[in-house]
Design an enzyme around this catalytic site. Structure first.
Site, mmCIF file in Angstrom:
data_model
loop_
_atom_site.group_PDB
_atom_site.id
_atom_site.type_symbol
_atom_site.label_atom_id
_atom_site.label_comp_id
_atom_site.label_asym_id
_atom_site.label_seq_id
_atom_site.Cartn_x
_atom_site.Cartn_y
_atom_site.Cartn_z
ATOM 1 N N LYS A 165 -51.747 -38.077 -16.391
ATOM 2 C CA LYS A 165 -50.861 -38.016 -15.532
ATOM 3 C C LYS A 165 -50.105 -36.703 -15.384
ATOM 4 O O LYS A 165 -49.452 -36.201 -16.552
ATOM 5 C CB LYS A 165 -49.720 -38.920 -16.352
ATOM 6 N N CYS A 218 -44.594 -21.170 -21.981
ATOM 7 C CA CYS A 218 -43.884 -21.876 -23.118
ATOM 8 C C CYS A 218 -43.844 -20.737 -24.137
ATOM 9 O O CYS A 218 -43.064 -20.602 -25.014
ATOM 10 C CB CYS A 218 -44.676 -23.022 -23.756
HETATM 11 P P1 NAD Z 1 -41.302 -32.188 -18.341
HETATM 12 O O1 NAD Z 1 -41.052 -32.517 -19.647
HETATM 13 O O2 NAD Z 1 -40.274 -32.293 -17.569
HETATM 14 O O3 NAD Z 1 -42.740 -32.746 -17.854
HETATM 15 C C1 NAD Z 1 -43.839 -32.684 -18.503
HETATM 16 C C2 NAD Z 1 -44.357 -34.146 -17.961
HETATM 17 O O4 NAD Z 1 -43.970 -35.125 -18.614
HETATM 18 C C3 NAD Z 1 -44.483 -34.167 -16.462
HETATM 19 O O5 NAD Z 1 -45.937 -34.623 -16.195
HETATM 20 C C4 NAD Z 1 -43.282 -35.410 -16.350
HETATM 21 O O6 NAD Z 1 -43.753 -36.445 -15.295
HETATM 22 C C5 NAD Z 1 -43.678 -36.039 -17.669
HETATM 23 N N1 NAD Z 1 -42.467 -36.871 -17.994
HETATM 24 C C6 NAD Z 1 -41.181 -36.827 -17.846
HETATM 25 N N2 NAD Z 1 -40.376 -37.856 -18.394
HETATM 26 C C7 NAD Z 1 -41.220 -38.687 -18.928
HETATM 27 C C8 NAD Z 1 -41.029 -39.728 -19.743
HETATM 28 N N3 NAD Z 1 -40.040 -40.364 -19.969
HETATM 29 N N4 NAD Z 1 -42.263 -40.362 -20.249
HETATM 30 C C9 NAD Z 1 -43.562 -39.777 -20.293
HETATM 31 N N5 NAD Z 1 -43.725 -38.495 -19.213
HETATM 32 C C10 NAD Z 1 -42.627 -38.167 -18.891
HETATM 33 O O7 NAD Z 1 -41.884 -30.615 -18.364
HETATM 34 P P2 NAD Z 1 -41.866 -29.557 -17.202
HETATM 35 O O8 NAD Z 1 -40.674 -29.384 -16.853
HETATM 36 O O9 NAD Z 1 -43.089 -30.181 -16.349
HETATM 37 O O10 NAD Z 1 -42.613 -28.154 -17.857
HETATM 38 C C11 NAD Z 1 -42.031 -27.317 -18.322
HETATM 39 C C12 NAD Z 1 -41.799 -27.568 -20.162
HETATM 40 O O11 NAD Z 1 -43.064 -27.514 -20.771
HETATM 41 C C13 NAD Z 1 -41.083 -26.266 -20.677
HETATM 42 O O12 NAD Z 1 -40.101 -26.823 -21.578
HETATM 43 C C14 NAD Z 1 -42.191 -25.557 -21.368
HETATM 44 O O13 NAD Z 1 -41.725 -24.910 -22.555
HETATM 45 C C15 NAD Z 1 -43.289 -26.704 -21.774
HETATM 46 N N6 NAD Z 1 -44.552 -26.226 -21.875
HETATM 47 C C16 NAD Z 1 -44.892 -26.271 -23.406
HETATM 48 C C17 NAD Z 1 -46.290 -25.689 -23.637
HETATM 49 C C18 NAD Z 1 -46.901 -25.564 -25.109
HETATM 50 O O14 NAD Z 1 -47.777 -25.216 -25.204
HETATM 51 N N7 NAD Z 1 -45.712 -25.613 -26.203
HETATM 52 C C19 NAD Z 1 -47.063 -25.490 -22.656
HETATM 53 C C20 NAD Z 1 -46.426 -25.266 -21.299
HETATM 54 C C21 NAD Z 1 -45.209 -25.890 -21.082
#
Ligand code: NAD
Length: 503
Positions: free
Chosen positions: A191, A300
């Site tokens: 997803k 991140c």
């Molecule tokens: P997000 O948490 O908003 O969304 C990530 C994914 O989760 C999306 O596909 C979204 O549709 C899904 N999602 C949202 N709510 C959900 C739920 N209730 N249940 C299941 N899935 C759900 O994150 P984002 O804004 O897309 O990405 C940015 C974030 O990702 C930042 O905090 C960044 O630091 C983090 N990130 C972490 C890493 C790492 O390796 N640690 C790498 C890249 C990004």
């Protein structure tokens, strides 16, 4: 300009396939619209022009994908490792063959600059190659001797898994999660993030054309609260590998609780770069600038806090501010561009809100601090100085090209400041004193520390965070530990005395 025009023309050519057609889900090797027929629009943050309409899935679509993954599982799990290796290598080759299409599409969908995304596409291929070569040994375990007993452990794939990815560098991150799952023998329901879904579609097409059997990998588009939640709750899905925000990570754990999901969470960061006065200050400044302003700061592991020893603080801050002011913003398909637009207006508003928070808290804006231009979600590379660690700009993940500088006095204060945030993903330490590098890297609360370096990934090493930055590790064999179950079998080697009960 000529290069930008050429890139734009090629990008439009690639995107033309979606004129009047929707980006469908891919389930069991077939294109499927959402069961409800609903779609959503993905737009380019360059100018908010629509790029494509995408299936907006709900629990019915997730159920179909989970069933497809479950029925493909026994055959894929039983496929010899050498055959999985062959297929994964073919996927890597096919990624390289379509790297231009992947990079250009990713740039327009995310706003990330081509100079970074062309490498990210190739990194995706590298992730497949790396895990392809490990597929044949994934099931291997250990043998352990005990008096009168030989133990043999082995690993087997956990089952169909759900993989949920974010919008920042979606192609590379998807390969990073999916390649080890397939190498382990798991089947996948992916997803992707609703804000940048296009390259996930290219990736699954590439995989199927390269010979991955139908249903081994399934793609379900849609928003997190609907499609993502249904995936976490689905009883056929055995584990969820998630990359995204810390708050979403909390929801993932709660949603998976009823079905006892194994979860792997790669979450946010507020990573310090700690510069001691004895460091090579030029290199430290260069690396700090690279780690916060590349990938639009939507990264991140970005070095979002610049902790500088007080005797060199002003000089380092001045150097970083000078470089930040010279960084080129522009169209992501212009090869000269370093910073493109942020992912969308919502995120842009969040990043810009920290400019006011910085001013209100009494920090100084040493570079940037504002939106650039009228069209598109462009934010100038920004540096806050005169900040303290308790300010929101020092505590919260901004996820944009925004750096907060804070002075420190001595090693103990550097460590205390580095650790006084909820996150613990990465830390960067700059010093020529080896003993100090060892002490500080030991004391810093982070899953990954780079000494005298920016983030340079070596794929066999563990990747992940502590505290609010996540649970679990990827990389090398760590990914297999997540995607596989370990079984131990103990063999008696002789007729040992069995406790006699009942006479
Ligand atoms: P997000 O948490 O908003 O969304 C990530 C994914 O989760 C999306 O596909 C979204 O549709 C899904 N999602 C949202 N709510 C959900 C739920 N209730 N249940 C299941 N899935 C759900 O994150 P984002 O804004 O897309 O990405 C940015 C974030 O990702 C930042 O905090 C960044 O630091 C983090 N990130 C972490 C890493 C790492 O390796 N640690 C790498 C890249 C990004």
């Amino acid at each position: 300009m000529a290069a930008l025009d050429e890139n734009l023309a090629r990008a439009r050519g690639y995107l033309a396939r979606w004129d009047g057609a929707i980006v469908a889900n891919r389930i069991g090797g077939e294109d499927r619209p959402a069961a409800s027929g609903a779609t959503f629009q993905t737009c380019s943050p360059v100018d908010m022009a629509p790029l494509a309409r995408v299936a907006a899935s709900d629990a019915r679509d997730v159920d179909a994908a989970a069933r497809a993954a479950a029925s493909a599982f026994p055959a894929w799990a039983a496929t010899p490792g050498a055959e999985r290796r062959r297929i994964l290598h073919r996927i890597a080759e096919a990624i390289v063959a379509r790297a231009d299409e992947i990079a250009l599409t990713e740039c327009l969908d995310t706003g990330q600059a081509l100079r970074f995304m062309s490498k990210a596409a190739l990194r995706g291929a590298e992730n497949f190659r790396f895990y392809a070569d490990r597929a044949p040994e994934a099931r291997d375990g250990k043998s352990m001797y005990a008096p009168g007993q030989i133990n043999i452990s082995s690993r087997s794939p956990i089952g169909p898994v759900g993989i949920i990815t974010p919008w920042n560098t979606p192609f590379m991150l998807s390969t990073w999660k999916i390649a080890p799952a397939l190498a382990a023998g798991c089947t996948v329901v992916h997803k992707p993030a609703e804000l940048s879904p296009l390259t996930a579609r290219l990736l699954i097409e590439i995989a199927e054309e390269a010979g991955l059997p139908p249903g081994v990998w399934n793609l379900v588009n849609g928003d997190g609260e609907t499609a993502g939640k249904a995936l976490c709750e689905h009883p056929l899905i055995r584990a969820i590998a998630f990359i995204g925000e810390s708050r979403t990570g909390q929801a993932i754990v709660a949603q998976g609780a009823a079905t006892l999901k194994r979860v792997h969470l790669e979450l946010g960061g507020k990573n310090p770069v700690i510069v001691f006065a004895d460091a090579d200050l030029d290199r430290a400044a260069e690396a700090a600038v690279f780690m916060i302003y590349s990938l639009n700061g939507e990264r991140c592991t970005s070095s979002s806090r610049l902790l500088v020893e007080d005797s060199v603080h002003d000089a380092v801050v001045a150097r970083v501010a000078e470089k930040a002011a010279r960084i080129r913003l522009g169209h992501p398909l212009d090869p000269e561009t370093v910073i493109g637009p942020l992912i969308g207006p919502g995120h842009e508003a969040k990043v810009l809100s920290y400019m006011d928070k910085a001013r209100a808290a009494g920090a100084r804006i040493a570079a940037g601090g504002q939106k650039v231009g009228e069209a598109g979600c462009y934010v100038a590379p920004t540096l806050f100085a005169g900040a303290t660690n308790d300010m929101a700009i020092a505590q919260e993940e901004i996820f944009g090209p925004v750096l907060t500088a804070i002075p420190f006095s001595g090693e103990a204060e550097a460590v205390a400041l580095a650790n006084a945030v909820p996150y613990g993903l990465a830390a960067y330490i700059w010093t020529r004193d080896t003993g100090r590098a060892l002490r500080v890297s030991d004391a810093v609360e982070a899953g990954m520390v780079w000494v005298n370096s920016e983030n340079v990934r070596h794929l066999p090493t563990p990747f992940g965070g502590v505290k609010a930055s996540g649970i679990g590790r990827d990389g090398g064999d760590w990914s297999f530990e997540f995607y596989m179950e370990t079984k131990n079998v103990a063999f008696a080697t002789g007729d040992h005395a069995i406790p006699r009960l009942g006479g």
